[in-house]
Design a protein around this motif. Structure first.
Motif, short mmCIF file in Angstrom:
data_model
loop_
_atom_site.label_atom_id
_atom_site.label_comp_id
_atom_site.label_asym_id
_atom_site.label_seq_id
_atom_site.Cartn_x
_atom_site.Cartn_y
_atom_site.Cartn_z
N ALA A 1 0.83 -1.21 0.00
CA ALA A 1 0.00 0.00 0.00
C ALA A 1 0.86 1.26 0.00
O ALA A 1 0.56 2.24 -0.70
N VAL A 2 1.93 1.25 0.78
CA VAL A 2 2.82 2.41 0.83
C VAL A 2 3.53 2.61 -0.51
O VAL A 2 3.63 3.73 -1.01
N LYS B 1 2.18 5.98 -1.74
CA LYS B 1 3.20 6.93 -1.31
C LYS B 1 2.64 8.03 -0.40
O LYS B 1 2.69 9.23 -0.73
N PRO B 2 2.10 7.66 0.76
CA PRO B 2 1.59 8.67 1.69
C PRO B 2 2.72 9.54 2.22
O PRO B 2 3.87 9.08 2.35
N ARG C 1 10.72 -3.15 12.94
CA ARG C 1 11.85 -2.74 12.09
C ARG C 1 11.39 -2.54 10.64
O ARG C 1 11.78 -1.56 9.99
N GLN C 2 10.59 -3.47 10.14
CA GLN C 2 10.13 -3.38 8.76
C GLN C 2 9.21 -2.17 8.55
O GLN C 2 9.29 -1.48 7.53
N LEU D 1 9.62 1.46 6.28
CA LEU D 1 8.63 2.01 5.35
C LEU D 1 8.43 3.51 5.56
O LEU D 1 7.70 4.15 4.81
N GLY D 2 9.04 4.06 6.60
CA GLY D 2 8.96 5.49 6.86
C GLY D 2 7.95 5.89 7.91
O GLY D 2 7.65 7.08 8.04
N ALA D 3 7.44 4.92 8.67
CA ALA D 3 6.46 5.26 9.70
C ALA D 3 7.08 6.16 10.76
O ALA D 3 8.20 5.93 11.20
#
Length: 272
Positions: free
Chosen positions: A187-188, A192-193, A229-230, A234-236
């Motif tokens: 989804a990310v 690309k939120p 970690r994953q 993803l940029g969280a």
């Protein structure tokens, strides 16, 4: 990446003393954020997972703001169509101001048809009403002299394409709920939120959980830390941990939930 906690503000095991204990535990363990849920009328469809007593989120968070000093406070998620948008704008701005800028407004469209009916809100218009009301809330906050809300982040909850688009139009952070890491990654990559803060489960087990349907946060502590970690990769910016299983009896097991949170906090600190 910061970690937060979804605190049950409902159910047989919840009362002011328990809520105080949750707030103390979350803050002392070093978590960054404490969030609560939203319902107004505990209709039959709501009571299956969110039974009475149900502590209203703005009231609850205002009280918790006074007995905490550092942790951020938020809603996961406020059902936007349930309340007049100008009332929400004022309550949110006041809570943010009174708490020293610690409020996060997580929002969603809602799902409980019976509750919508009790409140006289058309269920079939909930998406359009959410968009309309979010626009009015943001417009109200431009009056800095009156509302004095500061910069309140809006997290848009939901896993649908509509939720993703709503984030881009009205929100600051996409707040997907209870998904697999693979689904979240896809989804990310697709959407690309600009910012990401998922709510994931926290269900610690002695033995690893295998299979493609395992959602993030389920399994051994090693699996949970790997999930974090994953998700961080993803940029969280934040991950909210949710110890509630959907079984109302779970609200009677606060010590187990706190121990699981302590385990994650310790292992995540070591992983940094």
């Amino acid at each position: 990446m910061r970690l937060g906690v979804n605190v049950p503000n409902f159910g047989q095991g919840t009362d002011p003393g328990v809520l105080r204990g949750w707030a103390k535990t979350v803050e002392e363990l070093g978590f960054d954020l404490l969030m609560v849920s939203d319902h107004v009328v505990i209709t039959d469809d709501v009571a299956v997972e969110y039974p009475a007593p149900f502590y209203e989120p703005f009231t609850t968070l205002s009280w918790l703001a006074g007995i905490t000093g550092r942790v951020r406070l938020g809603t996961t998620v406020l059902v936007v169509p349930y309340r007049d948008p100008l009332l929400v704008a004022r309550m949110a701005a006041n809570l943010n101001d009174l708490s020293g800028g610690r409020f996060v407004l997580g929002v969603g469209v809602g799902w409980a048809k019976q509750e919508f009916a009790q409140l006289g809100v058309p269920f079939e218009r909930r998406g359009r009403l959410t968009d309309e009301y979010l626009g009015k809330i943001r417009a109200a906050w431009t009056n800095k002299d009156d509302y004095r809300g500061g910069d309140i982040p809006i997290w848009v909850g939901g896993n649908s394409e509509a939720a993703i688009q709503r984030t881009k139009s009205f929100g600051d952070v996409w707040h997907p709920l209870h998904c697999t890491v693979d689904w979240l990654r896809a989804a990310v990559e697709r959407t690309k939120p600009e910012a990401l803060a998922p709510r994931i489960a926290l269900r610690l087990t002695e033995e690893p959980i295998t299979g493609t349907e395992r959602i993030a946060g389920e399994g051994t502590i090693a699996q949970v830390i790997d999930d974090l970690r994953q998700i961080s990769a993803l940029g969280a910016e934040t991950v909210l941990l949710d110890t509630y299983t959907g079984d109302p009896a779970n609200t009677l097991e606060t010590e187990n939930a706190w121990q699981a949170l302590a385990t994650v906090a310790a292992h995540w600190k070591e992983a940094q």
